[in-house]
Design a protein around this motif. Sequence first.
Motif, PDB file in Angstrom:
ATOM      1  N   ARG A   1      -6.389 -12.484  -6.692  1.00  0.00           N
ATOM      2  CA  ARG A   1      -5.484 -12.181  -5.589  1.00  0.00           C
ATOM      3  C   ARG A   1      -4.879 -10.795  -5.782  1.00  0.00           C
ATOM      4  O   ARG A   1      -4.769 -10.301  -6.900  1.00  0.00           O
ATOM      5  N   GLN A   2      -4.495 -10.216  -4.654  1.00  0.00           N
ATOM      6  CA  GLN A   2      -3.858  -8.905  -4.690  1.00  0.00           C
ATOM      7  C   GLN A   2      -2.706  -8.891  -3.716  1.00  0.00           C
ATOM      8  O   GLN A   2      -2.913  -8.992  -2.495  1.00  0.00           O
ATOM      9  N   ALA A   3      -1.511  -8.798  -4.263  1.00  0.00           N
ATOM     10  CA  ALA A   3      -0.317  -8.676  -3.437  1.00  0.00           C
ATOM     11  C   ALA A   3      -0.122  -7.210  -3.046  1.00  0.00           C
ATOM     12  O   ALA A   3      -0.629  -6.306  -3.718  1.00  0.00           O
TER      13      ALA A   3
ATOM     14  N   GLN B   1      -1.700  -4.665  -8.446  1.00  0.00           N
ATOM     15  CA  GLN B   1      -3.100  -4.714  -8.844  1.00  0.00           C
ATOM     16  C   GLN B   1      -3.681  -6.095  -8.592  1.00  0.00           C
ATOM     17  O   GLN B   1      -2.968  -7.102  -8.591  1.00  0.00           O
ATOM     18  N   ARG B   2      -4.980  -6.123  -8.386  1.00  0.00           N
ATOM     19  CA  ARG B   2      -5.673  -7.395  -8.242  1.00  0.00           C
ATOM     20  C   ARG B   2      -5.611  -8.142  -9.568  1.00  0.00           C
ATOM     21  O   ARG B   2      -5.804  -7.551 -10.635  1.00  0.00           O
TER      22      ARG B   2
ATOM     23  N   THR C   1       2.186 -14.986  -2.194  1.00  0.00           N
ATOM     24  CA  THR C   1       1.702 -14.231  -1.039  1.00  0.00           C
ATOM     25  C   THR C   1       0.793 -13.094  -1.487  1.00  0.00           C
ATOM     26  O   THR C   1       1.171 -12.271  -2.322  1.00  0.00           O
ATOM     27  N   ALA C   2      -0.425 -13.079  -0.960  1.00  0.00           N
ATOM     28  CA  ALA C   2      -1.426 -12.086  -1.362  1.00  0.00           C
ATOM     29  C   ALA C   2      -2.696 -12.288  -0.546  1.00  0.00           C
ATOM     30  O   ALA C   2      -2.827 -13.285   0.166  1.00  0.00           O
ATOM     31  N   VAL C   3      -3.605 -11.342  -0.687  1.00  0.00           N
ATOM     32  CA  VAL C   3      -4.966 -11.552  -0.209  1.00  0.00           C
ATOM     33  C   VAL C   3      -5.747 -12.168  -1.363  1.00  0.00           C
ATOM     34  O   VAL C   3      -5.716 -11.646  -2.487  1.00  0.00           O
TER      35      VAL C   3
ATOM     36  N   GLN D   1     -14.589 -10.852   1.384  1.00  0.00           N
ATOM     37  CA  GLN D   1     -13.757  -9.962   2.177  1.00  0.00           C
ATOM     38  C   GLN D   1     -12.262 -10.267   2.022  1.00  0.00           C
ATOM     39  O   GLN D   1     -11.424  -9.457   2.397  1.00  0.00           O
ATOM     40  N   GLY D   2     -11.965 -11.421   1.468  1.00  0.00           N
ATOM     41  CA  GLY D   2     -10.580 -11.817   1.240  1.00  0.00           C
ATOM     42  C   GLY D   2     -10.004 -12.639   2.373  1.00  0.00           C
ATOM     43  O   GLY D   2     -10.451 -12.547   3.526  1.00  0.00           O
ATOM     44  N   THR D   3      -9.010 -13.462   2.031  1.00  0.00           N
ATOM     45  CA  THR D   3      -8.296 -14.252   3.030  1.00  0.00           C
ATOM     46  C   THR D   3      -6.806 -14.158   2.708  1.00  0.00           C
ATOM     47  O   THR D   3      -6.397 -14.294   1.560  1.00  0.00           O
TER      48      THR D   3
END
Length: 114
Positions: free
Chosen positions: A38-40, A44-45, A90-92, A106-108
């Motif tokens: 995840r990346q907020a 950083q991821r 919260t993040a992708v 692609q991320g969600t």
Amino acid sequence: QVQLVESGGGLVQPGGSLRLSCAASGFIFSIRPMAWYRQASGKQRELVARISSGGSLNYADSVKGRFTISRDNAKNTVYLEMNSLNPEDTAVYYCETVVGVEYWGQGTQVTVSS
């Protein structure tokens, strides 16, 4: 070609739950470790959870006891069950695997807010 397609993100209230899915194609899914990162915003991821081909599990300390990674080799899909969500989650969220090189979906987006 390798494809990873995430789904299941959304807006959830603190304390709520979500289940993310990652549908994989283009490689022999059952023999590859799979991971969720995840990346907020502005950060950083980071690794959230990983599952090996044999089912061994690893979790970030921040999600232990709340998140569960699993895989269904018959459906070429990896899941992330997320419970007791808080705003810091919260993040992708991205699905990841390595088939010679690293591949990402692609991320969600997951947003935890009241």
